[in-house]
Enzyme design. Structure first.
Site, PDB file in Angstrom:
ATOM      1  N   GLY A  11      74.504 -16.053 -36.678  1.00  8.50           N
ATOM      2  CA  GLY A  11      73.802 -15.937 -36.602  1.00  8.50           C
ATOM      3  C   GLY A  11      73.797 -16.662 -38.492  1.00  8.50           C
ATOM      4  N   ARG A  34      72.967 -22.116 -33.701  1.00  7.17           N
ATOM      5  CA  ARG A  34      72.312 -22.760 -32.479  1.00  7.17           C
ATOM      6  C   ARG A  34      72.854 -24.408 -32.130  1.00  7.17           C
ATOM      7  NH1 ARG A  34      66.152 -21.839 -32.913  1.00  7.17           N
ATOM      8  NH2 ARG A  34      67.062 -21.997 -35.284  1.00  7.17           N
ATOM      9  N   GLY A  82      73.456  -5.882 -36.550  1.00  6.00           N
ATOM     10  CA  GLY A  82      72.688  -5.378 -36.952  1.00  6.00           C
ATOM     11  C   GLY A  82      70.869  -5.854 -36.546  1.00  6.00           C
ATOM     12  N   ALA A 107      70.428  -0.249 -38.252  1.00  2.34           N
ATOM     13  CA  ALA A 107      69.190  -1.738 -38.524  1.00  2.34           C
ATOM     14  C   ALA A 107      69.043  -1.762 -40.038  1.00  2.34           C
ATOM     15  CB  ALA A 107      67.908  -0.347 -38.657  1.00  2.34           C
ATOM     16  N   ASN A 108      69.970  -1.410 -40.448  1.00  6.87           N
ATOM     17  CA  ASN A 108      70.181  -1.886 -42.561  1.00  6.87           C
ATOM     18  C   ASN A 108      71.469  -1.227 -42.755  1.00  6.87           C
ATOM     19  OD1 ASN A 108      70.025  -1.579 -45.101  1.00  6.87           O
ATOM     20  ND2 ASN A 108      67.462  -1.474 -44.987  1.00  6.87           N
ATOM     21  N   HIS A 138      57.611  -6.090 -45.929  1.00  7.41           N
ATOM     22  CA  HIS A 138      58.250  -6.969 -45.462  1.00  7.41           C
ATOM     23  C   HIS A 138      57.528  -8.096 -46.448  1.00  7.41           C
ATOM     24  CE1 HIS A 138      61.002  -3.705 -43.940  1.00  7.41           C
ATOM     25  NE2 HIS A 138      61.450  -4.616 -44.372  1.00  7.41           N
ATOM     26  N   LYS A 142      58.118 -12.358 -42.077  1.00  5.31           N
ATOM     27  CA  LYS A 142      58.972 -11.581 -41.032  1.00  5.31           C
ATOM     28  C   LYS A 142      57.865 -11.213 -39.815  1.00  5.31           C
ATOM     29  CE  LYS A 142      60.977  -6.987 -40.410  1.00  5.31           C
ATOM     30  NZ  LYS A 142      62.265  -7.140 -40.157  1.00  5.31           N
TER      31      LYS A 142
END
Length: 248
Positions: A11, A34, A82, A107-108, A138, A142
């Site tokens: 990513g 990608r 993550g 998660a963080n 957020h 998101k």
């Protein structure tokens, strides 16, 4: 294993992935996206990335988790995950990979938020009769709600109360509040990096824990710290609390 392992970023072209690449600096081995880019050592094949680095930071998308689990476990490459929004099959793939390689799932990656979760667990245990509500805010782009961090907070409160979050979580705020519920509210707007408030409320008092992320770089810095730690660990499933207990 060197003190500065070669770090791959799954990513790498995303907002957090690009910041992780900057934080990795000279330790950056390449990335996964990608679209490939040979000039930046970016590939579309997770096996190729795993073969070129000592540890992978994965901040891509839930749809890639099962493929990444297989590729990284086969290559014997430690995996810092993550990505949130996993379904039961995704989580099963993560758990299976952790039998073969070290996997850190969070998660963080914020150190302060990690300690926030510890406090949430303690307050959940110590204030069982108080109403627990989680509010998260957020940026407007998101997609998922509640956020993965909000769910992690709720899970910590539930663990403190020795209940399963799935049995007590309340997303629909219409109607009277049931006893024992852990409520969630999500707001989206502007470019807010991330705000989380956990409130415990009784008839005569209230306590609130708050965390404000002011710069996404705090997550990237934490992820790279986690990767450098994980590269030296045996197979198993770890969290950010394990990193802090050994590095702070």
């Amino acid at each position: 294993m060197t003190t500065s392992p070669r770090i791959g970023i799954a990513g790498i072209t995303g907002r957090l992935g690009s910041l992780c690449a900057e934080e990795a600096g000279l330790s950056l081995a390449g990335g996964l996206s990608r679209h490939s880019d040979e000039s930046r050592n970016i590939t579309t094949n997770p096996a190729d990335l795993a073969g070129n680095c000592d540890v992978v930071i994965d901040v891509s998308h839930a749809s890639t988790v099962q493929a990444h689990a297989r590729a990284f476990a086969t290559a014997g490459c430690p995996w810092v995950l993550g990505t949130t929004g996993l379904n039961p099959e995704d989580q099963a793939a993560v758990n299976e990979a952790a039998k073969h390689i070290p996997v850190l799932q969070a998660a963080n990656f914020s150190p302060a938020l990690t300690l926030f979760l510890e406090l949430a667990r303690q307050l959940g245990a110590g204030l069982p009769g108080y109403d627990a509500e989680i509010v998260e805010v957020h940026h407007r782009q998101k997609v998922d709600a509640p956020s993965g961090t909000a769910l992690a907070i709720g899970r910590a409160v539930a663990e403190g109360r020795n209940v399963a979050l799935e049995n007590v979580m309340r997303l629909d705020q219409n109607g009277a509040r049931p006893d024992g519920a852990i409520g969630f509210a999500s707001l989206r707007g502007g470019q807010i990096v991330g705000e989380h408030d956990l409130m415990f409320m009784a008839a005569d008092e209230q306590i609130t824990l708050s965390h404000r992320a002011l710069d996404r770089r705090v997550f990237a810095r934490g992820a790279v710290m986690a990767a450098r730690w994980l590269a030296q660990q045996p197979p198993g499933l770890y969290g950010m609390a394990d990193v802090l207990r050994r590095t702070v």
